[in-house]
Design an enzyme around this catalytic site. Structure first.
Site, PDB file in Angstrom:
ATOM      1  N   CYS A  10      59.210 -24.094  -1.294  1.00  0.00           N
ATOM      2  CA  CYS A  10      59.306 -25.777  -1.519  1.00  0.00           C
ATOM      3  C   CYS A  10      58.626 -25.908  -2.761  1.00  0.00           C
ATOM      4  O   CYS A  10      57.757 -25.336  -2.999  1.00  0.00           O
ATOM      5  CB  CYS A  10      58.686 -26.509  -0.424  1.00  0.00           C
ATOM      6  SG  CYS A  10      59.556 -26.310   1.281  1.00  0.00           S
TER       7      CYS A  10
ATOM      8  N   CYS B 279      54.802 -26.243  -3.080  1.00  0.00           N
ATOM      9  CA  CYS B 279      53.653 -25.097  -2.790  1.00  0.00           C
ATOM     10  C   CYS B 279      54.259 -23.766  -3.438  1.00  0.00           C
ATOM     11  O   CYS B 279      53.903 -22.763  -3.019  1.00  0.00           O
ATOM     12  CB  CYS B 279      53.705 -24.957  -1.186  1.00  0.00           C
ATOM     13  SG  CYS B 279      52.960 -26.247  -0.307  1.00  0.00           S
TER      14      CYS B 279
ATOM     15  N   CYS C 178      55.097 -18.475   5.740  1.00  0.00           N
ATOM     16  CA  CYS C 178      55.252 -19.967   6.247  1.00  0.00           C
ATOM     17  C   CYS C 178      55.250 -20.222   7.803  1.00  0.00           C
ATOM     18  O   CYS C 178      54.823 -21.207   8.269  1.00  0.00           O
ATOM     19  CB  CYS C 178      56.802 -20.525   5.953  1.00  0.00           C
ATOM     20  SG  CYS C 178      58.171 -19.756   6.750  1.00  0.00           S
TER      21      CYS C 178
END
Length: 251
Positions: free
Chosen positions: A214, A217, A240
């Site tokens: 993403c 991040c 994650c």
């Protein structure tokens, strides 16, 4: 050689056990990726299967390998709402080019409204953000499958260095298999496959993003850093939550 336990949808026990993973790893020890991948898919050795893909820097290789065997295998993409625009464009390009059976997964609206109404949870609780936008939607989707393919590779980070080709998904008690076709591929192998099959690269790779998640991040990676060093930089976080660092391998 003993056969794998037949999958029975009425059986409330785990689909697979650690012994099944060990047996598969031994069965295909020394086999080339294309060879054993075709045997697994065409031989229906693992039941209902899906690919989990981020459509990231190296995703095209695994997607191409599987599409060459069976393009109807579902490809699960977590639409977190936080992706780079380049990732979404790349996702659409690969879907069309490879004829993928893509299924986009979304976080629950109610969860976002109660736990991340501002959309900024990533900035103070990245684990919680990943749980909402990745872990929970994927867990719900995978409940209907017996096995999933991942794009993890040993060279990406020290936490992935000793992973096997076949392992048990420890995210719940269902006993799904997690299959890592590229785990023993080198960066050179990946690059050669891209070249041999004229696969398009993710547009962010040439801008210094060897691992792409993403946008809030993910940062560019410096020379000499692990390919995944740009993920959650500054946080004590390397995965994650879909994959757990340091999982014991089944050899």
């Amino acid at each position: 050689m003993n056969e794998l336990r037949a999958i029975d949808r009425l059986d409330t026990g785990p689909r697979f056990t650690e012994q099944d993973a060990i047996r598969l790893n031994r069965m295909f020890r020394g086999s080339e990726t294309e060879e054993w991948l075709r045997a697994v898919i065409e031989g229906n050795l693992v039941g209902d299967m899906a690919v989990v893909s981020s459509f990231g820097a190296e995703s095209a290789v695994l997607l191409h390998l599987i599409a060459q065997v069976d393009p109807t295998v579902p490809v699960l993409f977590l639409e977190t709402g936080k992706h780079f625009p380049e990732t979404l464009a790349y996702r659409d390009e690969l879907t069309e080019r490879l004829g993928l059976n893509r299924i986009d997964l979304y976080p629950e609206i109610a969860d976002l409204e109660t736990r991340d109404a501002s959309g900024l949870r990533w900035s103070y609780d990245p684990d919680g953000c990943c749980d909402l936008r990745k872990v929970k939607p994927l867990a719900k989707a995978l409940a209907g499958f017996d096995a999933s393919f991942t794009g993890r590779k040993a060279f990406q980070s020290s936490t992935r260095a000793n992973l096997p080709r076949f392992e048990i998904d420890t995210s719940d008690a269902q006993g799904r298999l997690k299959i890592n076709p590229l785990i023993d591929w080198s960066a050179e192998d990946i690059a050669a496959y891209f070249e041999a099959h004229d696969l398009p690269r993710h547009p962010l790779v040439e801008r210094g993003f060897p691992s792409i998640g993403c946008s809030p991040c993910t940062r560019q990676v410096g020379e000499g850093e692990d390919p995944r060093a740009g993920r959650w930089s500054g946080w004590d976080k390397v995965e994650c939550g879909i994959h757990k660092p340091g999982e014991e391998p089944f050899l």
